[in-house]
Design an enzyme around this catalytic site. Sequence first.
Site, short mmCIF file in Angstrom:
data_model
loop_
_atom_site.label_atom_id
_atom_site.label_comp_id
_atom_site.label_asym_id
_atom_site.label_seq_id
_atom_site.Cartn_x
_atom_site.Cartn_y
_atom_site.Cartn_z
N ASP A 1 -4.70 -12.93 3.31
CA ASP A 1 -5.94 -12.47 3.92
C ASP A 1 -7.17 -12.70 3.04
O ASP A 1 -8.27 -12.30 3.40
CB ASP A 1 -5.84 -10.99 4.31
CG ASP A 1 -5.09 -10.15 3.31
OD1 ASP A 1 -4.75 -10.66 2.22
OD2 ASP A 1 -4.82 -8.97 3.61
N HIS B 1 -6.39 -7.24 -0.56
CA HIS B 1 -6.53 -5.80 -0.80
C HIS B 1 -5.75 -5.41 -2.06
O HIS B 1 -4.68 -5.96 -2.33
CB HIS B 1 -5.99 -5.00 0.38
CG HIS B 1 -6.65 -5.34 1.69
ND1 HIS B 1 -6.14 -6.28 2.55
CD2 HIS B 1 -7.78 -4.86 2.25
CE1 HIS B 1 -6.93 -6.38 3.61
NE2 HIS B 1 -7.93 -5.53 3.45
N HIS C 1 0.81 -1.22 0.00
CA HIS C 1 0.00 0.00 0.00
C HIS C 1 0.85 1.28 0.00
O HIS C 1 0.29 2.37 -0.22
CB HIS C 1 -0.94 0.03 1.21
CG HIS C 1 -2.00 -1.01 1.18
ND1 HIS C 1 -2.81 -1.22 0.09
CD2 HIS C 1 -2.39 -1.92 2.12
CE1 HIS C 1 -3.66 -2.21 0.35
NE2 HIS C 1 -3.41 -2.65 1.57
N ASP D 1 -2.73 -10.66 -2.40
CA ASP D 1 -3.31 -10.14 -1.17
C ASP D 1 -4.76 -9.74 -1.46
O ASP D 1 -5.08 -9.30 -2.57
CB ASP D 1 -2.52 -8.93 -0.71
CG ASP D 1 -2.90 -8.43 0.67
OD1 ASP D 1 -2.16 -8.71 1.63
OD2 ASP D 1 -3.95 -7.75 0.79
#
Length: 343
Positions: free
Chosen positions: A248, A163, A122, A161
């Site tokens: 995740d 996200h 991120h 991931d």
Amino acid sequence: MQFGYSELCLAHDPGSRHPESPDRLRAIRERLKKKHGVEYVESDSCELDTMAAVHERAYLESVREFCDDGGGSWDPDTTAVEETWDAARQSAGLACWAAEQALEGATGRETPFSIGRPPGHHAVYDNAMGFCFVNNVAVAAQHALDHDEYDVDSVAIIDWDVHHGNGTQDIFYDRGDVFFVSLHEKELYPGTGAIDEIGDGDGEGTTMNVPMPAGTDDAEYLAALEGPITAALTDFDPDLLLISAGFDAHRHDPISRIRLSTEAYALMSDRVRSLADDTDAALAFVLEGGYGLDVLADSVAIVHETFDGREPIEPDDDELGDNAESVLEDVLEAHDLEPELGD
């Protein structure tokens, strides 16, 4: 597998209630105690100049000063302590180590996997966010490109991931030498990663986003890897393939709604290994997210088992849901690709 690891990464401690805790690495290490063939390697920390190849230098210096002053809340999600700067440098250094090992021929049971933290995907060019300060996988990709000894002209990054890897996309969005793929849950944090975000300028077509609907399962993730992702990266023909390996998207992770099993990570590892073999690309893994400690540890362990000789178990049902199939068709259209999808 070879696991890049350092106790220094435990010193970044954003607090007992924060999901990105040092216990993530402790859980992985505890689970891997029971596994054959695990090797741990500690790398050098990353130099500022190496990180500044993908991040604004003034931003990096501000993070260092923030940590020197004792840290605090950089934003509502992203917390630092005094030791965070050193941990971030170490985490980036471990990612570079993984890329180096892969490019120097480590494969099979020696495949490198960096389990540093804080995670990185991120972190954008000039800011921290989403638990991330330094974009580890981006630093590693640029490190490989910048060193003549490795003879690397192109790098592909697959981010699985849950996200969207907005930071990695931000850094390489207008670049033609890095192909970034993000396979993530639609509309989850940070809200980016739409199908029509395909790159700009020299990088047009070298960003692929696959935003999957909540409830997506193993077969649908495999269809994404076997369909548009494999087709695009086969055409791109990278010298190095890096996996931003977040865990995740597991059905028991507390902060997502994708429904992957632990076995899915064995299957995805098998698929990216085949893709690397088919394109003659070096392959390395870099840890991102994963916040259910037991399933994070189990998922990393099953990746290791896959490279240690365990045969993944294929899903019983490979039928695609209408919503997931529609996403994959739209991705194919956005990138002018026509591979077959599952039945």
